[in-house]
Design a protein around this motif. Structure first.
Motif: not given
Ligand code: ADP
Ligand code: MG
Length: 393
Positions: A262-274, A294-304
């Motif tokens: 809904d917020r137009g946010i792209e999530v890029e999560a590293e897929s590593s075995t920890l 918090n991160a989403m709320e800080a990216m009002g107009g979408g973001g990454k």
């Protein structure tokens, strides 16, 4: 063996004027080797070692001392300790007085802060001694510097967490107690409402009914605040089990899928075995949730939102980097305070709770931010295999 060597050296030194040039050359060589050996030993020490004259001039400094006080190897000449450690000279006036023999034997121990080359807290230990045969100029100080920045920080963190938790406990008690009068208010408002219904028709009763409704809404709101508060802060010891951080993170992101889209946010999560960490899955979820929220709320107009991972011998790190509004420098230091918020509808508990949970996991949370560029939140978890090693050692 070393003792024997010394006594033979002492014997030779006692007959200095009887030595011919060959033996003298041998002696000089031997002294140089001896000196090199001691210098090497001193340079392997973690403590900074200085030899200082009465006037503060530094005669010798080992490698650690150079590093601690940020001096290049050739910058020693003409430096005085008094200049490097402001306030030290003043506090030593007694120990420096040539006449006061008692004072001059006193050892100085104190802590001071260095701001250069990086902020450090250093413990200084200073012992006077005399150099044989140097006459009136014979007095020196041996100075030992230990870097106690880490030690200090962890003590402070402990005190802070104790302070926060006792205040929270108190607040939790008060909040809990508020529940009863609120209940009673609610019941009486319902009674009034019922009586008003019987008086239906008169303009006064309608106005009253409206007021009663406002009161009931406000009571419900108060109740919500208290319930949320109690849910959020009731300190619970973490129920630790072997946990895969990426699994928990995936759970949280799945739960937030809708809001992310809904917020137009792209999530890029590293897929590593920890490496496995010991953690309370539910509390972790709360941490991840608060941070991504918090991160989403800080990216009002979408973001990454980029989620990265790091591993070293002792820790596993998760980094949440958003391309949001960033945080003003003056706000940055207050973020972990309870109820500190810059949002209209914020409650200002999210980061404080995240910090408390991280501490209870033996971890840490850090924030780094640049206004209008974004924010990076770093979570540091101790590795499970590290804990085992610590227990064994
Ligand atoms: P709340 O979200 O209710 O305000 P938090 O404790 O979660 O409370 O956060 C406190 C404050 O920290 C926020 O009001 C915001 O100013 C700031 N903050 C936290 N995370 C971020 C972020 N990723 N980007 C910008 N500001 C942030
Ligand atoms: Mg928040």
């Amino acid at each position: 063996m070393a003792g024997k060597k010394h006594s033979s050296l002492d014997r030779v030194l006692g007959r200095l004027d009887a030595l011919d040039s060959v033996n003298l050359a041998n002696l000089v060589q031997r002294l140089a080797r001896e000196r090199a050996l001691f210098e090497e030993i001193f340079n392997t020490l973690q403590e900074g070692i200085l030899v200082v004259r009465d006037n503060g001039a530094i005669e010798y400094a080992n490698a650690s001392a150079h590093r601690l006080i940020g001096l290049g190897n050739d910058e020693l000449a003409g430096q005085t300790l008094w200049r490097l450690v402001p306030g030290l000279h003043t506090s030593l006036s007694g120990a420096l007085d040539e006449q006061a023999e008692i004072d001059s034997a006193s050892v100085v121990a104190r802590e001071f802060e260095l701001s250069y080359p990086e902020p450090r807290i250093v413990r200084l230990y200073m012992v006077p001694f005399r150099v044989a045969g140097a006459g009136a100029q014979s007095r020196r100080f041996a100075v030992i510097l230990s870097d106690i920045t880490k030690e200090k920080q962890s003590t402070e963190a402990r005190i802070e967490s104790e302070r926060t938790s006792s205040i929270l406990l108190l607040a939790a008690g008060v909040a809990h107690e508020l529940g009863n009068p609120l209940n009673s208010l609610n019941i009486h408002l319902q009674l009034i409402e019922r009586k008003l219904k019987k008086l239906k028709g008169s303009p006064e009763s309608e106005a009253l009914a409206e007021s009663v409704q406002v009161c009931r809404d406000e009571v419900a709101r108060l109740d919500g605040i208290i319930t949320n508060f109690l849910d959020a802060i009731r300190p619970r010891a973490p129920d630790l089990s072997e946990t895969n951080l990426m699994d928990v993170l995936a759970d949280v992101l799945r739960f937030q899928q809708r809001e992310i889209a809904d917020r137009g946010i792209e999530v890029e999560a590293e897929s590593s075995t920890l490496p496995i960490v010991l953690a309370d899955r539910n509390q972790l979820k709360q941490v991840f949730f608060n941070i991504t929220k918090n991160a989403m709320e800080a990216m009002g107009g979408g973001g990454k939102l980029k989620i990265k991972t790091r591993v070293d011998d002792d820790f596993v790190y998760l980094l949440f980097a958003d391309s949001g509004s960033g945080i003003k420098q003056e706000d940055l230091i207050r973020l972990f305070e309870p109820y500190y918020t810059t949002k209209a509808g914020g409650h200002g508990l999210g980061l404080m709770i995240a910090q408390r949970i991280m501490r209870e996991h033996g971890g840490q949370i850090g924030l780094e931010s640049k206004e209008s560029i974004g924010t990076v939140v770093t979570l540091q978890f101790p590795r499970k295999d590290r804990r085992v090693r610590m227990l064994q050692s």
